[in-house]
Design a protein around this motif. Structure first.
Motif, PDB file in Angstrom:
ATOM      1  N   LEU A 168      37.080  50.747  37.661  1.00  0.00           N
ATOM      2  CA  LEU A 168      37.697  50.616  38.776  1.00  0.00           C
ATOM      3  C   LEU A 168      38.444  49.634  39.375  1.00  0.00           C
ATOM      4  CD1 LEU A 168      34.582  51.140  41.303  1.00  0.00           C
ATOM      5  CD2 LEU A 168      36.671  52.730  41.179  1.00  0.00           C
ATOM      6  N   GLY A 169      38.197  48.206  38.406  1.00  0.00           N
ATOM      7  CA  GLY A 169      39.076  47.213  38.782  1.00  0.00           C
ATOM      8  C   GLY A 169      38.632  45.943  37.684  1.00  0.00           C
ATOM      9  N   ILE A 170      39.365  45.024  37.428  1.00  0.00           N
ATOM     10  CA  ILE A 170      38.717  43.861  36.840  1.00  0.00           C
ATOM     11  C   ILE A 170      39.261  42.715  37.381  1.00  0.00           C
ATOM     12  CG2 ILE A 170      38.966  45.315  34.423  1.00  0.00           C
ATOM     13  CD1 ILE A 170      41.483  43.699  33.742  1.00  0.00           C
ATOM     14  N   SER A 171      38.447  41.644  36.861  1.00  0.00           N
ATOM     15  CA  SER A 171      39.070  40.272  37.374  1.00  0.00           C
ATOM     16  C   SER A 171      39.218  39.335  36.141  1.00  0.00           C
ATOM     17  CB  SER A 171      37.833  39.655  38.135  1.00  0.00           C
ATOM     18  OG  SER A 171      36.743  39.378  37.277  1.00  0.00           O
ATOM     19  N   VAL A 212      44.131  44.717  38.327  1.00  0.00           N
ATOM     20  CA  VAL A 212      43.547  43.316  38.069  1.00  0.00           C
ATOM     21  C   VAL A 212      43.550  42.823  39.597  1.00  0.00           C
ATOM     22  CG1 VAL A 212      43.935  40.960  37.448  1.00  0.00           C
ATOM     23  CG2 VAL A 212      44.927  42.586  36.140  1.00  0.00           C
ATOM     24  N   ALA A 213      41.955  42.720  40.140  1.00  0.00           N
ATOM     25  CA  ALA A 213      41.622  42.984  41.609  1.00  0.00           C
ATOM     26  C   ALA A 213      41.736  41.472  42.015  1.00  0.00           C
ATOM     27  CB  ALA A 213      40.612  43.789  41.788  1.00  0.00           C
ATOM     28  N   THR A 214      41.260  40.533  41.183  1.00  0.00           N
ATOM     29  CA  THR A 214      41.145  39.188  41.337  1.00  0.00           C
ATOM     30  C   THR A 214      41.044  38.389  40.309  1.00  0.00           C
ATOM     31  OG1 THR A 214      39.777  37.633  42.911  1.00  0.00           O
ATOM     32  CG2 THR A 214      38.660  39.305  41.628  1.00  0.00           C
ATOM     33  N   GLY A 215      41.133  37.082  40.606  1.00  0.00           N
ATOM     34  CA  GLY A 215      41.295  36.106  39.525  1.00  0.00           C
ATOM     35  C   GLY A 215      40.936  34.627  39.908  1.00  0.00           C
ATOM     36  N   ASP A 216      40.734  33.825  38.920  1.00  0.00           N
ATOM     37  CA  ASP A 216      40.628  32.284  39.340  1.00  0.00           C
ATOM     38  C   ASP A 216      41.367  31.421  38.144  1.00  0.00           C
ATOM     39  OD1 ASP A 216      39.136  29.946  40.431  1.00  0.00           O
ATOM     40  OD2 ASP A 216      38.236  29.960  38.644  1.00  0.00           O
ATOM     41  N   PRO A 257      44.087  37.796  45.815  1.00  0.00           N
ATOM     42  CA  PRO A 257      43.522  36.486  44.997  1.00  0.00           C
ATOM     43  C   PRO A 257      43.460  35.302  45.941  1.00  0.00           C
ATOM     44  CG  PRO A 257      45.772  36.976  44.417  1.00  0.00           C
ATOM     45  CD  PRO A 257      45.476  37.981  45.520  1.00  0.00           C
ATOM     46  N   LEU A 258      44.042  35.215  46.818  1.00  0.00           N
ATOM     47  CA  LEU A 258      43.772  34.031  47.886  1.00  0.00           C
ATOM     48  C   LEU A 258      42.814  34.200  48.851  1.00  0.00           C
ATOM     49  CD1 LEU A 258      47.333  32.577  48.524  1.00  0.00           C
ATOM     50  CD2 LEU A 258      45.598  31.714  47.188  1.00  0.00           C
ATOM     51  N   SER A 259      42.052  35.202  48.864  1.00  0.00           N
ATOM     52  CA  SER A 259      40.823  35.450  49.657  1.00  0.00           C
ATOM     53  C   SER A 259      39.770  35.027  48.769  1.00  0.00           C
ATOM     54  CB  SER A 259      40.716  36.515  50.467  1.00  0.00           C
ATOM     55  OG  SER A 259      40.754  37.631  49.691  1.00  0.00           O
ATOM     56  N   ASP A 260      38.629  35.156  49.289  1.00  0.00           N
ATOM     57  CA  ASP A 260      37.341  34.856  48.350  1.00  0.00           C
ATOM     58  C   ASP A 260      37.142  36.156  47.440  1.00  0.00           C
ATOM     59  OD1 ASP A 260      36.981  31.977  48.514  1.00  0.00           O
ATOM     60  OD2 ASP A 260      36.830  32.730  50.685  1.00  0.00           O
ATOM     61  N   ALA A 261      37.224  37.360  47.935  1.00  0.00           N
ATOM     62  CA  ALA A 261      36.678  38.402  46.894  1.00  0.00           C
ATOM     63  C   ALA A 261      37.708  39.744  47.443  1.00  0.00           C
ATOM     64  CB  ALA A 261      35.618  38.704  47.633  1.00  0.00           C
ATOM     65  N   ALA A 262      38.097  40.423  46.276  1.00  0.00           N
ATOM     66  CA  ALA A 262      38.878  41.517  46.337  1.00  0.00           C
ATOM     67  C   ALA A 262      38.000  42.616  46.895  1.00  0.00           C
ATOM     68  CB  ALA A 262      39.414  42.019  44.799  1.00  0.00           C
ATOM     69  N   LEU A 263      38.565  43.578  47.576  1.00  0.00           N
ATOM     70  CA  LEU A 263      37.876  44.773  48.083  1.00  0.00           C
ATOM     71  C   LEU A 263      38.429  46.076  47.433  1.00  0.00           C
ATOM     72  CD1 LEU A 263      37.543  43.884  51.772  1.00  0.00           C
ATOM     73  CD2 LEU A 263      35.782  43.638  50.124  1.00  0.00           C
ATOM     74  N   LEU A 264      37.697  46.969  46.706  1.00  0.00           N
ATOM     75  CA  LEU A 264      38.025  47.936  46.203  1.00  0.00           C
ATOM     76  C   LEU A 264      37.363  49.153  46.636  1.00  0.00           C
ATOM     77  CD1 LEU A 264      37.050  46.376  42.646  1.00  0.00           C
ATOM     78  CD2 LEU A 264      39.447  47.237  43.366  1.00  0.00           C
ATOM     79  N   PRO A 265      38.098  50.069  47.075  1.00  0.00           N
ATOM     80  CA  PRO A 265      37.454  51.301  47.813  1.00  0.00           C
ATOM     81  C   PRO A 265      36.631  52.140  46.736  1.00  0.00           C
ATOM     82  CG  PRO A 265      39.972  51.531  47.621  1.00  0.00           C
ATOM     83  CD  PRO A 265      39.703  50.403  46.913  1.00  0.00           C
ATOM     84  N   THR A 319      35.531  36.482  41.055  1.00  0.00           N
ATOM     85  CA  THR A 319      35.236  35.779  39.897  1.00  0.00           C
ATOM     86  C   THR A 319      35.495  33.850  40.122  1.00  0.00           C
ATOM     87  OG1 THR A 319      35.248  35.852  37.626  1.00  0.00           O
ATOM     88  CG2 THR A 319      37.496  35.965  38.688  1.00  0.00           C
ATOM     89  N   ASP A 320      34.979  33.291  39.432  1.00  0.00           N
ATOM     90  CA  ASP A 320      35.089  31.810  39.391  1.00  0.00           C
ATOM     91  C   ASP A 320      34.691  31.052  38.424  1.00  0.00           C
ATOM     92  OD1 ASP A 320      36.025  29.868  40.930  1.00  0.00           O
ATOM     93  OD2 ASP A 320      34.899  30.429  42.786  1.00  0.00           O
TER      94      ASP A 320
END
Lengths: 358, 358
Positions: free
Chosen positions: A110-113, A145-149, B57-65, B75-76
């Motif tokens: 569905l997605g990766i970070s 790529v849904a999110t990162g750090d 990426p700038l908010s705290d969590a990605a939202l995946l439908p 992730t962190d």
């Protein structure tokens, strides 16, 4: 209770009764190599502390119930040296590695970070190249790529860049993949040549005095796992990508957790000459060398030929072969049948001949 | 279109028209500190390459439908030095940090993953202690550690241990939290004293010649976010945990992304004397110092008092206060009203006075 069920229960019970003791006073490189020492660290130190119903640290993805569905979650750190190697780079490897852990669990990504730990002083150009590699690999695999750090550590730490990817997927409700699903007579399929990634890294590092070029096999396995699911249907018992620790380690886990034996046919195992050469210099069996784009699958005998044909029809599976089978005996062991009619036991890898391969 | 919608669109358009250029030739420590340089790295280098509809990426969590629901993924990486500090340790911090990123997104945590990058030579006792800290923090937060990974890097790398956690949660379908939901008159709530974590780390490191002890505020924010959701209902506009970069950075993001201004009342901002002292030595405003157990929330004026009371009734929220409000003007800026009737602008943090704080 059938013999088979009894056997699986016995195997589970035996593992429970003999939790490996982790008695090393300090962590050494072997604890990260994916072999026996890594298993001891995980089973002797991590599992007893973290134990909970959701925890599935030795298979490739954890399954979390969500309504009627199951979500698959998997994570992996990539600390490969060098950052770029023939056939790929850390960014591509990090995406493919996590996509593959989802794929062999039978899950649809569905997605990766992606978390980046960057060494102070890294050239922006190198970072930019790896971010592009991440984006390209994600696009190829069809996963956002849904999110990162990003974190930065001081000069001398982190070897330029570490990449940590986590994958989220939806498990296929039709599939029940597990070593415990294996039965005597099941065939063991391998999607192609073994040890390419590990050999590519070692040669690129200059660890071997070998001029030959081997390309890493890093690639997303999703087209291969899809082909297998379609062709083998309910005959598909178990899939795994043999990365750190190689095919030897995966098959030992299969033997241990199914309670059955695994027979391998040496002449069926595809290994490139140059990889064989590198392994001879190192004194290591290619069976223990990391792959980053190979699929190992256990398929029921009646579905094995169709599955093999399906694999061979997909890019990256052209050299697939049936390399062995599940047998009643010897229980919990992997036995290689050599070309000369002999046999030798394939144990779990001990020690760490290949550090920082992924 | 209302004035408010126009303003949000203008803010978005302005951000689009002026993507910050990332022109540093090399990465330095400031790019990991969470301030202006980190934003430039993310917005100038990462976002343009990774852009896709799921990326947040700038908010705290990605939202995946996912069907009718939305899954939250965050992730962190944690690279804090030292591994143990007054009030916590890296394992606890890594779990709480990721649980909190889910919590402030309004998501209910389903599970987390933990990847360990271990330095060769690390005492097993230290590793074991941090694994126990991870397990304990996960239990306290009521989240299973579903999967993990271990890698080992050579002596001199990784400062003993890096911990990378990824969190999976279910978003609350009733909530639509975003800076764009803020309206003039909305109150800004803060759950307690600021800068405790950053000050605790600096003092523990001996960076300051200060004998005083400050405890890190690391804790799961889930009880606080639950209390806010219940008490503020539809009046809850936005939540964030002010970690790297502190409250100053979060409020600048809020001002920028809402298109409105933020007014702060200096005398309402709770800071411990010893933290103020540490900040004076450093020449840094406590507003930029990292917190690891504090919640910042934007709440509509008619729900603000109930929300404040609810926060104060929860452990970890006893010292909550209303520290400011959203205003029409000055657009996209944060203005501090001091005790003497003056004002000063709170800009984004430039540079990196506090490296490796989390």
């Amino acid at each position: 209770m059938t013999d088979r069920e009894q056997r699986v229960l016995d195997a589970l019970e035996q593992n429970r009764r003999r939790p490996p003791r982790f008695d090393a006073p300090r962590i050494d490189m072997s604890h990260g190599a994916g072999g026996k020492a890594t298993h001891k660290l995980i089973e002797g130190l991590l599992l007893p502390v973290l134990e909970n119903p959701a925890l599935a640290p030795l298979s490739d993805a954890a399954l979390l119930p969500f309504g009627e569905a199951k979500l698959a979650l998997t994570t992996d750190s990539f600390v490969v040296r060098p950052l770029v190697f023939p056939g790929g780079s850390i960014g591509e490897l990090a995406v493919n590695g996590t996509v593959n852990d989802l794929a062999v669990s039978g899950a649809t990504p569905l997605g990766i970070s992606a978390a980046l730990i960057i060494e102070e002083g890294l050239d922006t150009e190198i970072l930019s190249r790896e971010v592009r590699a991440i984006a390209k690999a994600a696009e190829t695999a069809g996963v956002p790529v849904a999110t990162g750090d990003t974190k930065v550590v001081e000069r001398g730490k982190a070897d330029g860049l570490y990449v940590i990817t986590t994958g989220l997927g939806i498990a296929d409700p039709e599939l029940n993949l597990s070593p415990a699903a294996a039965r005597p007579g099941d065939k063991i399929l391998c999607s192609g040549t073994l040890g390419d990634h590990g050999a590519a890294i070692l040669i690129a590092r200059g660890d071997l005095e070998l001029e030959a070029e081997v390309l890493s096999d890093t690639r997303p396995l999703t087209p291969l796992t899809r082909a297998l699911k379609r062709s083998a249907g309910p005959g598909l018992r178990f899939m795994r990508d043999p990365t750190r620790g190689g095919v030897g380690t995966v098959l030992n886990e299969l033997a241990r957790d199914s309670g059955y034996g695994v027979a391998l046919w040496e002449e069926k195992i595809p290994v490139r000459d140059v990889v064989n050469g590198a392994c001879e210099i190192l004194g290591i069996d290619p069976l223990y060398v990391a792959n980053e784009g190979k699929l190992l699958a256990v398929v029921s005998p009646e579905h094995a030929d169709a599955a093999l044909e399906a694999l061979r029809g997909v890019e990256g599976g052209e050299e697939a072969s049936i390399i062995g089978e599940v047998r009643e005996e010897p229980a919990r062991m992997v036995l290689m049948h050599t070309g000369f009619g002999g046999t030798r036991m394939i144990d779990m890898l001990v020690g760490d001949p290949l550090p920082r391969i992924c």
